[in-house]
Design a protein around this motif. Structure first.
Motif, PDB file in Angstrom:
ATOM      1  N   UNK A 144       3.136  -2.651  -6.276  1.00 18.32           N
ATOM      2  CA  UNK A 144       2.697  -3.498  -7.324  1.00 18.32           C
ATOM      3  C   UNK A 144       1.851  -4.623  -6.904  1.00 18.32           C
ATOM      4  N   UNK A 145       0.798  -4.914  -7.411  1.00 24.93           N
ATOM      5  CA  UNK A 145       0.221  -6.217  -7.090  1.00 24.93           C
ATOM      6  C   UNK A 145       1.040  -7.169  -7.894  1.00 24.93           C
ATOM      7  N   UNK A 146       1.216  -8.417  -7.033  1.00 19.20           N
ATOM      8  CA  UNK A 146       1.850  -9.601  -7.864  1.00 19.20           C
ATOM      9  C   UNK A 146       1.187 -10.769  -7.949  1.00 19.20           C
ATOM     10  N   UNK A 147      -0.005 -10.861  -7.243  1.00 18.39           N
ATOM     11  CA  UNK A 147      -0.958 -11.949  -7.046  1.00 18.39           C
ATOM     12  C   UNK A 147      -2.007 -11.469  -6.301  1.00 18.39           C
ATOM     13  N   UNK A 148      -3.272 -12.227  -6.182  1.00 16.20           N
ATOM     14  CA  UNK A 148      -4.270 -11.895  -5.399  1.00 16.20           C
ATOM     15  C   UNK A 148      -3.745 -11.782  -3.817  1.00 16.20           C
ATOM     16  N   UNK A 149      -3.873 -10.493  -3.440  1.00 19.59           N
ATOM     17  CA  UNK A 149      -3.887 -10.453  -2.141  1.00 19.59           C
ATOM     18  C   UNK A 149      -2.232 -10.342  -1.701  1.00 19.59           C
ATOM     19  N   UNK A 150      -1.472 -10.236  -2.662  1.00 19.84           N
ATOM     20  CA  UNK A 150       0.036  -9.858  -2.635  1.00 19.84           C
ATOM     21  C   UNK A 150       0.627  -9.027  -3.407  1.00 19.84           C
ATOM     22  N   UNK A 151       1.536  -8.202  -2.795  1.00 15.74           N
ATOM     23  CA  UNK A 151       2.106  -6.833  -3.279  1.00 15.74           C
ATOM     24  C   UNK A 151       3.745  -6.932  -3.066  1.00 15.74           C
ATOM     25  N   UNK A 152       4.114  -6.086  -3.822  1.00 12.87           N
ATOM     26  CA  UNK A 152       5.919  -5.966  -3.830  1.00 12.87           C
ATOM     27  C   UNK A 152       5.945  -4.106  -3.610  1.00 12.87           C
ATOM     28  N   UNK A 153       6.511  -3.716  -2.638  1.00 12.86           N
ATOM     29  CA  UNK A 153       6.880  -2.311  -2.646  1.00 12.86           C
ATOM     30  C   UNK A 153       8.236  -1.984  -2.976  1.00 12.86           C
ATOM     31  N   UNK A 154       8.474  -1.177  -3.912  1.00  8.93           N
ATOM     32  CA  UNK A 154       9.798  -0.880  -4.248  1.00  8.93           C
ATOM     33  C   UNK A 154      10.124   0.765  -4.055  1.00  8.93           C
ATOM     34  N   UNK A 155      11.419   0.985  -3.316  1.00  7.93           N
ATOM     35  CA  UNK A 155      11.608   2.397  -3.261  1.00  7.93           C
ATOM     36  C   UNK A 155      12.601   2.912  -4.481  1.00  7.93           C
ATOM     37  N   UNK A 156      12.992   4.048  -4.355  1.00  4.79           N
ATOM     38  CA  UNK A 156      13.566   4.676  -5.313  1.00  4.79           C
ATOM     39  C   UNK A 156      15.268   4.070  -5.507  1.00  4.79           C
ATOM     40  N   UNK A 157      15.751   3.316  -4.663  1.00  6.88           N
ATOM     41  CA  UNK A 157      17.065   2.880  -4.591  1.00  6.88           C
ATOM     42  C   UNK A 157      16.926   1.373  -5.246  1.00  6.88           C
ATOM     43  N   UNK A 158      15.740   0.749  -5.455  1.00 11.90           N
ATOM     44  CA  UNK A 158      15.631  -0.499  -5.836  1.00 11.90           C
ATOM     45  C   UNK A 158      15.177  -1.372  -4.840  1.00 11.90           C
ATOM     46  N   UNK A 159      15.312  -1.216  -3.443  1.00 13.35           N
ATOM     47  CA  UNK A 159      14.990  -1.989  -2.560  1.00 13.35           C
ATOM     48  C   UNK A 159      13.505  -2.623  -2.711  1.00 13.35           C
ATOM     49  N   UNK A 160      13.294  -3.813  -2.199  1.00 12.98           N
ATOM     50  CA  UNK A 160      11.677  -4.387  -2.335  1.00 12.98           C
ATOM     51  C   UNK A 160      11.530  -4.996  -0.849  1.00 12.98           C
ATOM     52  N   UNK A 161      10.174  -4.900  -0.763  1.00 19.16           N
ATOM     53  CA  UNK A 161       9.438  -5.622   0.458  1.00 19.16           C
ATOM     54  C   UNK A 161       8.306  -6.268  -0.253  1.00 19.16           C
ATOM     55  N   UNK A 162       8.081  -7.758  -0.089  1.00 19.48           N
ATOM     56  CA  UNK A 162       6.793  -8.297  -0.282  1.00 19.48           C
ATOM     57  C   UNK A 162       6.044  -8.265   0.835  1.00 19.48           C
ATOM     58  N   UNK A 163       4.519  -8.034   0.452  1.00 16.65           N
ATOM     59  CA  UNK A 163       3.795  -8.066   1.777  1.00 16.65           C
ATOM     60  C   UNK A 163       2.438  -8.619   1.161  1.00 16.65           C
ATOM     61  N   UNK A 164       1.398  -8.899   2.150  1.00 16.73           N
ATOM     62  CA  UNK A 164       0.143  -9.244   1.469  1.00 16.73           C
ATOM     63  C   UNK A 164      -0.753  -9.153   2.769  1.00 16.73           C
ATOM     64  N   UNK A 165      -2.044  -9.579   2.369  1.00 18.94           N
ATOM     65  CA  UNK A 165      -3.405  -9.325   3.248  1.00 18.94           C
ATOM     66  C   UNK A 165      -3.422 -10.318   4.221  1.00 18.94           C
ATOM     67  N   UNK A 166      -2.568 -11.461   4.380  1.00 21.46           N
ATOM     68  CA  UNK A 166      -2.619 -12.560   5.083  1.00 21.46           C
ATOM     69  C   UNK A 166      -3.697 -13.553   4.678  1.00 21.46           C
ATOM     70  N   UNK A 167      -4.449 -13.372   3.669  1.00 25.40           N
ATOM     71  CA  UNK A 167      -5.383 -14.191   2.956  1.00 25.40           C
ATOM     72  C   UNK A 167      -4.754 -15.491   2.701  1.00 25.40           C
ATOM     73  N   UNK A 168      -5.329 -16.647   3.358  1.00 25.42           N
ATOM     74  CA  UNK A 168      -4.692 -17.860   3.086  1.00 25.42           C
ATOM     75  C   UNK A 168      -3.722 -18.426   3.891  1.00 25.42           C
TER      76      UNK A 168
END
Length: 144
Positions: free
Chosen positions: A12-36
């Motif tokens: 899911x996109x959370x902000x420009x160049x920022x995203x959160x990935x969620x697995x089926x068990x509800x775990x999350x990792x935030x990642x981005x494009x390193x812009x800024x």
């Protein structure tokens, strides 16, 4: 009994160049494009982490049956290139730095370490096996 082979994550996109990935068990990792200059992982770094994490888990299971390591670090490197084939990674390398305590148990763990790394690379690590075999990826657009 057969395990369901389907694996899935949702990004899911959370902000420009920022995203959160969620697995089926509800775990999350935030990642981005390193812009800024953000500190979150980039998708390429997550690929490297997945390769290292997969093989590290295999080797950990095999060696810690004998001895708990004093140190266990896996470094994954590669070169990001852009050429006629598009953007991609080349020269991927996984390097293990593992130490075990002195004694019989540590000696057993040290002795099986090379084979554990080889078996993970050649057969067990789903991530690196997928990369090496060149599994096709499809991209589609779902009607909203």
């Amino acid at each position: 009994m057969s395990e369901n082979p389907l694996r899935q994550v949702t990004v899911d996109r959370t902000a420009p160049g920022r995203f959160t990935v969620t697995n089926a068990r509800g775990g999350t990792i935030e990642f981005g494009t390193a812009v800024g200059g953000g500190t979150e992982f980039t998708p390429v770094e997550l690929l490297l982490a997945a390769i290292g994490g997969c093989t590290a888990a295999d080797v950990d299971v095999a060696t810690t049956r004998h001895a708990e390591p004093d140190g266990f670090t896996v470094t994954v490197t590669g070169n990001k290139v852009s050429d006629d084939l598009g953007n991609r990674m080349t020269d991927l390398a996984v390097t293990f730095a593992v130490s075990f305590p002195e004694g019989e148990a540590g000696d057993r763990a040290r002795a099986i370490l090379p084979r554990a790394v080889t078996v993970s690379h050649d057969r067990l690590c789903t991530v690196s096996r997928t990369v090496e075999t060149g599994t096709p990826v499809t991209a589609t657009i779902k009607d909203a």
